[in-house]
Design a protein around this motif. Structure first.
Motif, short mmCIF file in Angstrom:
data_model
loop_
_atom_site.label_atom_id
_atom_site.label_comp_id
_atom_site.label_asym_id
_atom_site.label_seq_id
_atom_site.Cartn_x
_atom_site.Cartn_y
_atom_site.Cartn_z
N VAL A 240 0.80 -1.22 0.08
CA VAL A 240 -0.07 0.05 -0.01
C VAL A 240 0.95 1.32 0.07
O VAL A 240 0.28 2.32 0.16
N ASN A 274 -9.67 -3.55 8.29
CA ASN A 274 -8.54 -2.76 9.02
C ASN A 274 -7.28 -3.52 8.65
O ASN A 274 -6.93 -4.48 9.54
N PHE A 278 -3.78 -7.18 12.31
CA PHE A 278 -2.97 -7.93 13.01
C PHE A 278 -2.18 -7.59 13.94
O PHE A 278 -1.36 -8.34 14.84
N GLY A 307 -10.24 -7.56 10.49
CA GLY A 307 -9.00 -7.06 11.00
C GLY A 307 -8.79 -7.19 12.46
O GLY A 307 -9.36 -6.40 13.19
N GLY A 308 -7.75 -8.03 12.67
CA GLY A 308 -7.58 -8.11 14.31
C GLY A 308 -8.46 -8.77 15.07
O GLY A 308 -8.36 -8.70 16.25
N ILE A 309 -9.44 -9.58 14.49
CA ILE A 309 -10.55 -10.35 15.29
C ILE A 309 -9.83 -11.73 16.02
O ILE A 309 -9.44 -12.51 15.09
N ILE A 339 -12.90 -12.48 9.51
CA ILE A 339 -11.98 -12.92 10.28
C ILE A 339 -10.74 -13.32 9.27
O ILE A 339 -11.20 -14.06 8.27
N SER A 341 -6.40 -13.68 9.64
CA SER A 341 -5.40 -14.69 9.87
C SER A 341 -5.69 -15.69 11.02
O SER A 341 -5.51 -16.97 10.94
N SER A 377 -12.14 -14.01 5.61
CA SER A 377 -11.39 -13.20 4.46
C SER A 377 -10.12 -14.12 4.17
O SER A 377 -9.26 -14.46 5.06
N ASN A 454 -10.02 -13.09 -1.41
CA ASN A 454 -8.96 -12.11 -2.23
C ASN A 454 -8.19 -12.84 -3.04
O ASN A 454 -7.97 -14.30 -3.08
N CYS A 458 -3.71 -10.74 -7.92
CA CYS A 458 -4.51 -10.17 -8.78
C CYS A 458 -4.89 -8.57 -8.19
O CYS A 458 -5.27 -7.76 -9.03
N SER A 484 -13.02 -11.24 -4.94
CA SER A 484 -12.59 -10.07 -4.64
C SER A 484 -11.14 -10.01 -5.47
O SER A 484 -10.58 -11.19 -5.65
N ALA A 487 -10.60 -6.42 -10.14
CA ALA A 487 -11.50 -5.76 -11.06
C ALA A 487 -11.03 -4.43 -11.71
O ALA A 487 -10.53 -3.56 -10.85
N ALA A 508 -12.01 -2.45 -5.12
CA ALA A 508 -11.80 -1.09 -4.29
C ALA A 508 -11.23 -0.25 -5.30
O ALA A 508 -12.14 0.87 -5.46
N GLY A 509 -10.00 -0.57 -5.69
CA GLY A 509 -8.94 0.62 -6.52
C GLY A 509 -10.13 1.19 -7.44
O GLY A 509 -10.09 2.44 -7.45
O1 1PR Z 1 -5.95 -11.09 9.18
O2 1PR Z 1 -7.99 -11.01 10.61
O3 1PR Z 1 -6.20 -9.41 10.97
O4 1PR Z 1 -7.82 -9.39 8.87
C1 1PR Z 1 -6.92 -8.54 8.04
C2 1PR Z 1 -7.78 -8.23 6.87
O5 1PR Z 1 -6.92 -7.10 5.99
C3 1PR Z 1 -8.04 -9.36 5.90
O6 1PR Z 1 -9.25 -9.46 5.61
C4 1PR Z 1 -6.86 -9.12 4.76
O7 1PR Z 1 -7.46 -9.45 3.58
C5 1PR Z 1 -7.04 -7.60 4.76
N1 1PR Z 1 -5.45 -7.23 4.31
C6 1PR Z 1 -4.28 -7.11 4.99
N2 1PR Z 1 -3.45 -6.43 4.35
C7 1PR Z 1 -3.91 -5.87 3.24
C8 1PR Z 1 -3.24 -5.27 2.04
O8 1PR Z 1 -3.96 -4.79 1.07
N3 1PR Z 1 -2.05 -5.02 2.59
N4 1PR Z 1 -6.15 -6.07 2.24
C9 1PR Z 1 -5.26 -6.38 3.08
C10 1PR Z 1 -6.71 -7.01 1.54
C11 1PR Z 1 -7.70 -6.97 -0.29
C12 1PR Z 1 -9.15 -6.63 -0.53
C13 1PR Z 1 -8.95 -5.62 -1.84
C14 1PR Z 1 -9.32 -6.19 -2.88
C15 1PR Z 1 -9.84 -5.52 -4.12
N5 1PR Z 1 -7.27 -6.12 0.64
O9 1PR Z 1 -9.92 -6.27 0.32
O10 1PR Z 1 -9.85 -4.82 -1.48
O11 1PR Z 1 -8.05 -7.19 -3.25
O12 1PR Z 1 -8.99 -4.80 -4.41
P1 1PR Z 1 -9.09 -4.20 -5.85
O13 1PR Z 1 -10.48 -4.08 -6.47
O14 1PR Z 1 -8.30 -2.76 -6.00
O15 1PR Z 1 -8.24 -5.09 -6.79
P2 1PR Z 1 -7.08 -10.29 9.98
#
Ligand code: 1PR
Length: 534
Positions: A240, A274, A278, A307-309, A339, A341, A377, A454, A458, A484, A487, A508-509
Motif C-alpha cells: 500500500v 482494518n 493483525f 482486521g485483528g479479530i 476474520i 489470520s 477473508s 481475495n 490480482c 475479490s 476488477a 476497491a481501487g
Molecule cells: O488477518 O484477521 O487481521 O484481517 C486482516 C484483513 O485485512 C484481511 O481481510 C486481509 O484481507 C486484509 N488485508 C491485510 N493486508 C492487506 C493489504 O492490502 N496490505 N487487504 C489487506 C486486503 C484485499 C481486498 C481488496 C481487494 C480488491 N485487501 O480487500 O480490497 O483485493 O482490490 P482491487 O479491486 O483494487 O483489486 P486479519
C-alpha cells in the motif's frame, strides 16, 4: 407535523438493535427504550429485532428468555414488528406452520444472504412502495407457506423454494428481510409501518419474486498513515505504499465519507478491512469503531468489518476474547465481522487434529451470533510447483488457468505447469502450510457463513478476477463466496458471474480512483441479464 414521532424499541440484549435505531433516527423518529412492561403495553408502535442465533438468545441463560411470555402477550395486543425471531417455530409459537433450515442439497447456498424481490400479496400496506425492488435477506431458516398460515402471509419470496418473507395480522407486521439494510426501499417499509398516515397513498406497486441478485460490494482497506490519520488505502498486490522516495501509505480518502458516497451510488454492501489489525488490537483502535458508528448512522446496507479479530492479552495482562471484540463491532453498527489470520490458524488446527475445539474466534462468534454474521477473508497467493504430488494441497494444472490470466504467466517462472493457492496471514506477509481450497472447506465446517476470496496476485492489478481461483472455491463450498481482487472494468464483473458460482463481487481501487462508477457496473450486469439491485 407527523402523526407519530415516538417509537418504542425493545432491546432484549440480542440482535442488531444499533442498525434499526440508526434507521429510525434517520427517518426522524424519536425512540423510547422499553424499561418496564408498561412501556410495551402503552406503546403506539413497538419494534423489536430478530436474532441471528435464536437458541442462545432465548435459552434459559439467554438475554431474551424472560421476555418470552411478554412477547406472546404483546403479539396478542397486536402491536409488533420484528424479523427472524417471530418466524422460529420453537420461538414464540404464535404462527402455525413449519420452520426449518433451507435445504442446501437443493443446490442453494445456505445461509441465504443477499437481495431478492418479493411476491407481495394484497393488503400488505407496509410493502406498498417495494414493488419489484430488492430487499436484503440474511438467514438460514425459513417459514414455509401453507394453508395453516395463509391468513398471516403478506409476501413470499423464492430461494430454491417459496418461503414466507413477511406476515401481517391487524397491526402486527413481521418481516424476514432486513428493512434497515435494504437501502431506501427498506426505509420506506419502516416509514409505512411507523407512520401510515404520512406517505401519499399511491397505488401499491406490484412485485414479482426474483432470483437472488448478485451483489456489488465496495471494499475500504483502512489503516493509519504515517501522519497518524486513519485513511482508506489501496495496495498493489497488498503493497500500500507509494513507489516514490517518501514511500508514503497511499491515501485515497476518508473511510466514513467514502462509505457514504458508495452507499448513495448503489453499493449493495460495504466492507471495512482494518489491514493492520493483525498488529493493533481492535479494542485499542477506537478510530475504527468510530468509523463504524458514524457510517452506520447514514448507510443502510450491510456493513462488514475485519482486521485483528482474535483473542488478545494486553500489556497489563488483561485478556479480551474475540467475542468481546465482535460484540463491540456489532454494537457499533457492523452486521458481519470478517476474520482473516485467526481463521487460518483455526483451520490448520482443525485439519491437523480433526477436532472442533469450539474455542476459535470463528467458532465462538458463529455460535453466538449465527454463521451469517461471520465472514472468513482469505488472502491466497499462487505458488507454482512442478508436479501435483509436490505439495499436499489441491493443485491446479496451469494450462487450465483462464487465458485471460490477468497478466500473470500461464506457467511458473521456471516453466512449472502446476500451482496451488497458498493461504497467508498478517496481510500477506507470511505464507502458511494450507491451501485456499483446504481452508475454505475447513472454515465452512467451523461455522463461517460467507467467504471473502481475495487474491494477492490480482489485487490492484485491474486485469480481472482470478476466475480459476473463484471457480475452485465457489464450487467446493455451500456458503456464499465473494470474488475479490483485480476488477478493472464492468466486464470483469460479468465475467466472474458468468464463469464461476460467485455470489458477489467486491472491488476497491476502481471505485476509489473513480475509474468506474458502481452504477456503470450494475448497468452492464443488467445488459448481460444478470440480476442486480438497481
Ligand atoms: O488477518 O484477521 O487481521 O484481517 C486482516 C484483513 O485485512 C484481511 O481481510 C486481509 O484481507 C486484509 N488485508 C491485510 N493486508 C492487506 C493489504 O492490502 N496490505 N487487504 C489487506 C486486503 C484485499 C481486498 C481488496 C481487494 C480488491 N485487501 O480487500 O480490497 O483485493 O482490490 P482491487 O479491486 O483494487 O483489486 P486479519
Amino acid at each position: 407535523v407527523r402523526a407519530l414521532t415516538l417509537v418504542t424499541l425493545l432491546d432484549y440484549g440480542a440482535g442488531n438493535v444499533c442498525s434499526i435505531r440508526n434507521a429510525l433516527r434517520h427517518l426522524g423518529f424519536s425512540i423510547k427504550d422499553v424499561k418496564t412492561p408498561g412501556d410495551i403495553l402503552n406503546a403506539d408502535r413497538l419494534i423489536f429485532t430478530g436474532v441471528g442465533a435464536f437458541a442462545p438468545a432465548m435459552d434459559e441463560n439467554g438475554p431474551g428468555f424472560a421476555l418470552l411470555p411478554l412477547l406472546n402477550t404483546i403479539i396478542i395486543y397486536d402491536i409488533i414488528y420484528s424479523n427472524c425471531v417471530f418466524m422460529s417455530v420453537k420461538g414464540l409459537g404464535v404462527i402455525p406452520g413449519t420452520v426449518g433450515r433451507f435445504d442446501s442439497s437443493a443446490g442453494i447456498r445456505v445461509p441465504h444472504i443477499g437481495l431478492n424481490a418479493l411476491q407481495v400479496g394484497k393488503d400488505s400496506e407496509i410493502l406498498d412502495d417495494v414493488g419489484s425492488r430488492h430487499v436484503y435477506f440474511v438467514h438460514s431458516y425459513r417459514a414455509i407457506p401453507s394453508n395453516e398460515n395463509k391468513d398471516w402471509i403478506s409476501s413470499t419470496c423464492h430461494y430454491g423454494e417459496s418461503f414466507i418473507s413477511s406476515i401481517r395480522r391487524g397491526n402486527v407486521h413481521a418481516v424476514q428481510f432486513h428493512p434497515e439494510k435494504s437501502g431506501e426501499v427498506g426505509l420506506s417499509v419502516l416509514r409505512r409501518f411507523l407512520d401510515p398516515q404520512s406517505p401519499s397513498k399511491q397505488k401499491p406497486m406490484e412485485g414479482k419474486a426474483s432470483k437472488l441478485a448478485k451483489r456489488v460490494i465496495a471494499c475500504l482497506d483502512v489503516r493509519t498513515n504515517d501522519k497518524g490519520d486513519l485513511v482508506v488505502t489501496k495496495g498493489d498486490q497488498y503493497d500500500v505504499r507509494e513507489q516514490s522516495n517518501e514511500n508514503e501509505v497511499r491515501n485515497l480518502g476518508k473511510p466514513v465519507d467514502l462509505a457514504g458516497q458508495y452507499y448513495k451510488e448503489g453499493a449493495d454492501e460495504i466492507s471495512f478491512l482494518n489491514i493492520t489489525g493483525f498488529r493493533d488490537f481492535p479494542l485499542g483502535d477506537l478510530p475504527m469503531i468510530q468509523v463504524l458508528r458514524y457510517t452506520s448512522e447514514n448507510v443502510f446496507v450491510p456493513l462488514t468489518v475485519g482486521g485483528g479479530i482474535r483473542d488478545f492479552t494486553d500489556a497489563t495482562g488483561r485478556y479480551y476474547s474475540s467475542l468481546e471484540v465482535a460484540a463491540e463491532y456489532f454494537r457499533s453498527g457492523a452486521d458481519k465481522i470478517s476474520i482473516g489470520s485467526d481463521a487460518v490458524y483455526a483451520a490448520e488446527e482443525f485439519i491437523k487434529s480433526g477436532v472442533k475445539t469450539g474455542k476459535s474466534s470463528l467458532e465462538q462468534i458463529s455460535r453466538v451470533y449465527g454463521n451469517q454474521a461471520v465472514v472468513v477473508s482469505i488472502d491466497p497467493r499462487r505458488v507454482y510447483v512442478n508436479h501435483p504430488d509436490d505439495v499436499p494441497y489441491k493443485v491446479m494444472f496451469s494450462p487450465l488457468f483462464s487465458l485471460l490470466c490477468h497478466g500473470l504467466n500461464e506457467h511458473g517462472p521456471n516453466g512449472e505447469e502446476y500451482a496451488w493457492y497458498q493461504c497467508t496471514v498478517s496481510g500477506g506477509r507470511e505464507g502458511r502450510p494450507i491451501g485456499a481450497y483446504e481452508l475454505a472447506k475447513a472454515v465452512e465446517e467451523l461455522g463461517a457463513g460467507e467467504i471473502l476470496l481475495n487474491c494477492i496476485d490480482c489485487d490492484g492489478q485491474g486485469k480481472g478476477f482470478d476466475t480459476d481461483l473463484v471457480k475452485l472455491i465457489s464450487d467446493s463450498v455451500g456458503i456464499p463466496v465473494i470474488a475479490s481482487s483485480g476488477a478493472g472494468t464492468p466486464e470483469h464483473f460479468s465475467e466472474v458471474f458468468e464463469t464461476t458460482n460467485a455470489s458477489d463481487a467486491l472491488a476497491a481501487g476502481i471505485f476509489h480512483r473513480k475509474e468506474v462508477p458502481i452504477q456503470s457496473v450494475k448497468e452492464h450486469l443488467v445488459e448481460k441479464s444478470i440480476e442486480v439491485r438497481m
